[in-house]
Design an enzyme around this catalytic site. Structure first.
Site, PDB file in Angstrom:
ATOM      1  N   TYR A   1      -4.683   1.713   0.089  1.00  0.00           N
ATOM      2  CA  TYR A   1      -4.491   2.908  -0.737  1.00  0.00           C
ATOM      3  C   TYR A   1      -5.750   3.767  -0.805  1.00  0.00           C
ATOM      4  O   TYR A   1      -5.687   4.953  -1.130  1.00  0.00           O
ATOM      5  CB  TYR A   1      -4.068   2.520  -2.165  1.00  0.00           C
TER       6      TYR A   1
ATOM      7  N   LYS B   1      -1.161 -11.788   4.251  1.00  0.00           N
ATOM      8  CA  LYS B   1      -0.391 -11.750   5.499  1.00  0.00           C
ATOM      9  C   LYS B   1      -1.371 -12.174   6.592  1.00  0.00           C
ATOM     10  O   LYS B   1      -1.666 -11.421   7.522  1.00  0.00           O
ATOM     11  CB  LYS B   1       0.170 -10.323   5.707  1.00  0.00           C
TER      12      LYS B   1
ATOM     13  N   ASP C   1       5.637 -12.100   2.761  1.00  0.00           N
ATOM     14  CA  ASP C   1       7.082 -12.003   3.012  1.00  0.00           C
ATOM     15  C   ASP C   1       7.830 -13.194   2.409  1.00  0.00           C
ATOM     16  O   ASP C   1       8.850 -13.030   1.749  1.00  0.00           O
ATOM     17  CB  ASP C   1       7.391 -11.813   4.505  1.00  0.00           C
TER      18      ASP C   1
ATOM     19  N   ASP D   1       1.585  -4.054  -5.507  1.00  0.00           N
ATOM     20  CA  ASP D   1       2.429  -2.928  -5.902  1.00  0.00           C
ATOM     21  C   ASP D   1       3.893  -3.252  -5.620  1.00  0.00           C
ATOM     22  O   ASP D   1       4.772  -3.084  -6.472  1.00  0.00           O
ATOM     23  CB  ASP D   1       1.992  -1.676  -5.113  1.00  0.00           C
TER      24      ASP D   1
ATOM     25  N   ASP E   1       7.193  -4.718  -8.616  1.00  0.00           N
ATOM     26  CA  ASP E   1       8.494  -4.084  -8.875  1.00  0.00           C
ATOM     27  C   ASP E   1       9.604  -5.122  -8.711  1.00  0.00           C
ATOM     28  O   ASP E   1      10.563  -5.160  -9.490  1.00  0.00           O
ATOM     29  CB  ASP E   1       8.751  -2.917  -7.906  1.00  0.00           C
TER      30      ASP E   1
END
Ligand code: IPM
Ligand code: MG
Length: 355
Positions: free
Chosen positions: A141, A186, A219, A243, A247
């Site tokens: 970001y 990851k 994942d 982020d 959610d």
């Protein structure tokens, strides 16, 4: 105590939910005899419209000199054209960076009365109690961005120091909980993730030997979060993975509208915001869920003002309001009338009164 709090309503439902957060803050101040000075400031899309800048100088200065910042939400279709020159989101990222709040805590707990409000099976979500520690001022970001007619790039960088400090936040938090960290990466693909895994492992082993750390790929964690969410205690993540996963995790609690967050740096000053966005589709209707914001106020009391009893009192008031059936549309029981934003706020105020 005396405290100065910068209040940034922002866009969409932001001002509506922040209004309820402010009423609760004032009620707590009155009940516990504190003197909170609140400064309302323009921020986000509304600040772009008025000043051409989502984070005007005056707003930034007030935030940097306040004891804490309470924020609603920013953004909306009006400011999100692909070729927009200034975006509300850029103001939020800059505010986080300027405040140095690199650690974003996002607790997820399932309220017993809301077990049926989730889309998941009650037996999966009952008893969930986890917290994300999301790195907030680094990663993709904040990396260099380029764009020409043929391609675009976003660079993801993490330094050892950035990973060390966020891991320490997770370690300290784990000590006050079930002493288990799941670090998410990851590392089968990304170099930043390989560094993340190495550093997180070293910091926990050497500085928090009483805490266990396991490493998991982002994942598969996305899957396990809805398969066996009770197994998680502290989840440590870099910026983008946090982020996305928060959610998803919000749905364990029943609604995005319920989740608070605290963004902290090395000092006491923090930035407090619900994790939901500006929800332009329901803005202005007075039906948004204010609990994520009110619970963010509780985190503000606890972390920035060190008012532990006041924080716990406010959390109790929210829990009792929910128990009593004060549920906005997103979490309403099947046959019950949905509460408006203001009515949900009123229900919490009534419970604060009874504390
Ligand atoms: C969040 C939001 C923000 C983020 C946006 C609005 C920039 O999604 O706080 O989760 O990506 O951090
Ligand atoms: Mg988000």
């Amino acid at each position: 105590m005396k405290a100065r709090i910068a209040v940034l309503g922002g866009d969409g439902v932001g001002p509506e939910v922040v209004a309820e957060g402010v009423r609760c803050l004032q009620a707590i101040a009155e009940k516990f005899r504190h003197d909170f000075e609140l400064l309302e400031l323009p921020f986000g899309g509304v600040a772009i419209d008025r000043f051409g800048d989502p984070l005007p100088e005056e707003t930034l200065r007030a935030c940097l000199t306040a004891d804490a910042v309470l924020l609603g939400a920013i953004g909306g279709p009006r400011w999100s054209a692909p070729d927009a020159k200034v975006r509300p989101e850029a103001g939020l990222l800059r505010l986080r960076r300027e405040l140095g709040v690199y650690a974003n805590l996002r607790p997820v707990a399932v309220h017993p009365a809301l077990v049926d409000a989730t889309t998941l099976k009650p037996e999966v979500v009952t008893g969930v109690d986890l917290v994300f520690v999301r790195e907030l001022t680094g990663g993709i970001y904040f990396g260099e961005k380029t764009r020409d007619a043929e391609r675009a790039t976003d660079v993801c960088t993490y330094s050892v120091a950035e990973i060390e400090r966020i891991t320490r936040v997770a370690g300290r938090l784990a000590r006050a909980r079930r002493r288990k960290i799941t670090s998410i990466d990851k590392s089968n693909v990304l170099e930043t993730s390989r560094l993340w895994r190495e550093v997180a492992e070293r910091v926990v082993r050497s500085e928090f030997p009483d805490v266990t750390i396991e490493h998991a790929l982002v994942d598969s964690t996305a899957m396990h979060l809805i398969r066996r969410p009770r197994d998680f205690d502290v989840l440590l993540t870099e910026n983008m993975f946090g982020d996305i996963l928060t959610d998803e995790a919000a749905m364990l609690a029943g609604s995005l509208g319920l989740l608070p967050s605290a963004s902290l740096g090395d000092g006491r000053r923090g930035l407090y915001e619900p994790i939901h966005g500006s929800a332009p589709d329901i803005a202005g209707q007075g039906i948004a869920n204010p609990y994520g914001t009110i619970l963010s106020v509780a985190l503000l009391l606890r972390h920035s003002l060190e008012l532990v009893d006041e924080a716990a009192g406010l959390e109790t008031a929210v829990a009792r309001a929910i128990d009593a059936g004060a549920r906005t549309r997103d979490i309403a029981a099947p046959d019950a009338r949905a509460f408006t934003t203001r009515e949900a706020g009123d229900a919490v105020l009534a419970e604060i009164e009874k504390l």
